[in-house]
Design a protein around this motif. Structure first.
Motif, PDB file in Angstrom:
ATOM      1  N   GLU A 151       0.818  -1.193   0.075  1.00 22.38           N
ATOM      2  CA  GLU A 151      -0.029   0.044  -0.104  1.00 22.38           C
ATOM      3  C   GLU A 151       0.754   1.272  -0.049  1.00 22.38           C
ATOM      4  N   SER A 152       0.345   2.315  -0.161  1.00 22.98           N
ATOM      5  CA  SER A 152       1.012   3.566  -0.402  1.00 22.98           C
ATOM      6  C   SER A 152       1.982   4.072   0.805  1.00 22.98           C
ATOM      7  N   ARG A 153       1.401   3.664   2.014  1.00 21.29           N
ATOM      8  CA  ARG A 153       2.418   4.112   3.378  1.00 21.29           C
ATOM      9  C   ARG A 153       2.707   2.770   4.013  1.00 21.29           C
ATOM     10  N   SER A 156       3.117   5.404 -12.283  1.00 23.07           N
ATOM     11  CA  SER A 156       2.402   5.968 -11.058  1.00 23.07           C
ATOM     12  C   SER A 156       2.584   4.919  -9.827  1.00 23.07           C
ATOM     13  N   GLU A 157       2.218   5.619  -8.631  1.00 18.44           N
ATOM     14  CA  GLU A 157       2.460   4.596  -7.509  1.00 18.44           C
ATOM     15  C   GLU A 157       1.364   3.661  -7.532  1.00 18.44           C
ATOM     16  N   ALA A 158       0.114   4.177  -8.257  1.00 22.75           N
ATOM     17  CA  ALA A 158      -0.921   3.079  -8.004  1.00 22.75           C
ATOM     18  C   ALA A 158      -0.672   2.061  -9.061  1.00 22.75           C
ATOM     19  N   MET A 159      -0.309   2.217 -10.208  1.00 23.69           N
ATOM     20  CA  MET A 159       0.208   1.365 -11.345  1.00 23.69           C
ATOM     21  C   MET A 159       1.303   0.359 -10.725  1.00 23.69           C
ATOM     22  N   THR A 160       2.270   1.039 -10.095  1.00 27.18           N
ATOM     23  CA  THR A 160       3.211   0.274  -9.573  1.00 27.18           C
ATOM     24  C   THR A 160       2.873  -1.022  -8.624  1.00 27.18           C
ATOM     25  N   LEU A 161       2.032  -0.380  -7.559  1.00 28.04           N
ATOM     26  CA  LEU A 161       1.446  -1.366  -6.671  1.00 28.04           C
ATOM     27  C   LEU A 161       0.552  -2.390  -7.359  1.00 28.04           C
ATOM     28  N   GLU A 162      -0.371  -1.803  -8.340  1.00 25.79           N
ATOM     29  CA  GLU A 162      -1.095  -2.845  -9.045  1.00 25.79           C
ATOM     30  C   GLU A 162      -0.204  -4.019  -9.653  1.00 25.79           C
ATOM     31  N   PHE A 163       0.880  -3.480 -10.348  1.00 26.20           N
ATOM     32  CA  PHE A 163       1.771  -4.685 -11.084  1.00 26.20           C
ATOM     33  C   PHE A 163       2.198  -5.698  -9.866  1.00 26.20           C
ATOM     34  N   VAL A 212       1.231  -6.289  -6.975  1.00 27.92           N
ATOM     35  CA  VAL A 212       0.163  -7.151  -6.166  1.00 27.92           C
ATOM     36  C   VAL A 212      -0.496  -8.507  -7.206  1.00 27.92           C
ATOM     37  N   ARG A 213      -0.408  -7.880  -8.483  1.00 29.36           N
ATOM     38  CA  ARG A 213      -0.703  -9.018  -9.416  1.00 29.36           C
ATOM     39  C   ARG A 213       0.330 -10.083  -9.564  1.00 29.36           C
ATOM     40  N   LEU A 261       4.371 -15.204  -9.554  1.00 28.35           N
ATOM     41  CA  LEU A 261       5.859 -14.585 -10.142  1.00 28.35           C
ATOM     42  C   LEU A 261       6.766 -14.112  -8.677  1.00 28.35           C
ATOM     43  N   ILE A 262       6.077 -13.504  -7.872  1.00 29.37           N
ATOM     44  CA  ILE A 262       6.782 -13.038  -6.563  1.00 29.37           C
ATOM     45  C   ILE A 262       6.624 -14.187  -5.549  1.00 29.37           C
ATOM     46  N   ARG A 263       7.379 -14.973  -5.281  1.00 28.47           N
ATOM     47  CA  ARG A 263       7.162 -15.860  -4.265  1.00 28.47           C
ATOM     48  C   ARG A 263       6.611 -15.208  -2.784  1.00 28.47           C
ATOM     49  N   ARG A 264       7.404 -14.308  -2.516  1.00 24.52           N
ATOM     50  CA  ARG A 264       7.101 -13.581  -1.142  1.00 24.52           C
ATOM     51  C   ARG A 264       7.654 -12.203  -1.311  1.00 24.52           C
TER      52      ARG A 264
END
Length: 351
Positions: A29-31, A220-227, A229-230, A236-239
């Protein structure tokens, strides 16, 4: 048996929580540090400063993603049998290679062990060929064939045994093994590859680290987090979380334990072995005959050599592993330990 942690001076109960409880499930999340601060009763800035101090002391390697093996590119465990008088020089050449993220001396005729990660199988072969050319030492390459437990999150609170898998750092051990067949790397769009490249070194220790990360690649921050989280949801990310250094936490003894198991038995034994709390890694790798006949691997970490040997003897006896040829390779020296770097800006420019 309990693990005897040796925390740096000044690391109390809250420091232990910062190390242990966010090895997984780091707030995406953002913070994120504000969320952690609320959980432990601290200010956001103090949490950021505490992680910075732990990183300076070497206890924390980074905060970020542990990518699943072979999903981004190619990776393999490799080893050399190096003449003892040349070991330091050869190890230095291996460590200088950007594609190498772990490089250890172990007690065996094959005495130098390292992990190679690259953007493709062809690039991995180039790296290996370059090491052989420059050192004059043959390399055995042992690709991963089936994973039973690959995570390397350390439960710093629980003793080995009942209840360990319920702590934040001890979850997710109960899952099906994954068989890897051929080149399983996924093809990411260019912008996602750029974000992976920026993420490999970990998050900045600041209030809005995902905003800072996104700016590096024009997201953007939102798009970065979206990627991100997906990628977590897709595996693709184990942890995603705090990556600790076991040696600096008092787990100074570790051994790679290997067995030569018939192919029809290795998967069942591997799944059983992965459920043992003493086991921090467990997988099947390709043999390199005739010199390396072993196909079942696990890592056991402990505070002392005798603890590791006792844990190995206990689980081998209970699981029937004593029936198979085996070897136990203790680590002697750590020449290099960093996060895996599958992609580089140079590789992206030529993709």
């Amino acid at each position: 048996m309990p693990r005897k942690l040796c925390l740096p001076a000044g690391v109390g109960d809250i420091g232990l929580r910062l190390l242990n409880d966010w090895q997984r499930d780091f707030p995406l999340e953002s913070r994120p540090f504000a969320r952690i601060a609320a959980a432990v009763g601290m200010d956001e800035g103090d949490v950021i400063d505490a992680y910075g101090e732990l990183r300076t002391k070497g206890v924390v390697s980074r905060i970020g993603a542990v990518f699943a093996p072979r999903r981004l590119g190619a990776s393999a465990l490799a080893a050399m049998a190096v003449p003892p008088l040349r070991l330091e020089a050869v190890a230095a050449r291996v460590s200088a290679e950007a594609a190498i993220n772990h490089n250890y001396q172990r007690e065996h005729r094959y005495n130098l062990w390292f992990v190679v990660t690259a953007s493709s199988a062809a690039r991995l072969q180039q790296v290996v060929a370059g090491l052989e050319r420059d050192t004059g030492c043959a390399v055995i390459v042992l690709p991963l064939e089936e994973e039973f437990h690959i995570d390397l999150g350390f439960d710093l609170r629980e003793p080995a045994g009942e209840g360990a898998c319920n702590s934040p750092a001890g979850r997710r051990r109960e899952r099906a093994s994954i068989v890897l067949d051929g080149d399983t790397a996924c093809a990411l769009p260019a912008i996602e590859r750029e974000l992976v490249t920026a993420l490999q070194g970990g998050l900045a220790l600041e209030a809005r680290p995902f905003e800072s990360l996104g700016k590096k690649v024009g997201l953007s921050e939102a798009m970065t987090l979206e990627f991100i989280v997906r990628w977590v949801c897709e595996g693709l990310i184990r942890r995603f979380g705090v990556v600790v250094r076991h040696h600096e936490l008092g787990m100074e003894a570790n051994a790679m334990c290997v067995w030569d198991v018939p192919e029809q038995d290795v998967s069942a034994l591997g799944r059983s072995l992965a459920r043992e709390h003493a086991v921090t890694l467990c997988y099947r790798r390709r043999r390199a005959l005739p010199d390396w006949p072993y196909n079942l691997f696990c890592m056991i970490h402990g505070s002392a050599r005798e603890d590791v040997l006792a844990a190995r003897a206990d689980l081998a006896q209970r699981l029937g592993l004593d029936a198979y040829p085996s070897a136990t390779l203790f680590s002697c020296r750590r020449f290099k330990q960093t996060g895996a770097h599958y992609l580089s800006p140079g590789a992206l420019a030529h993709a």
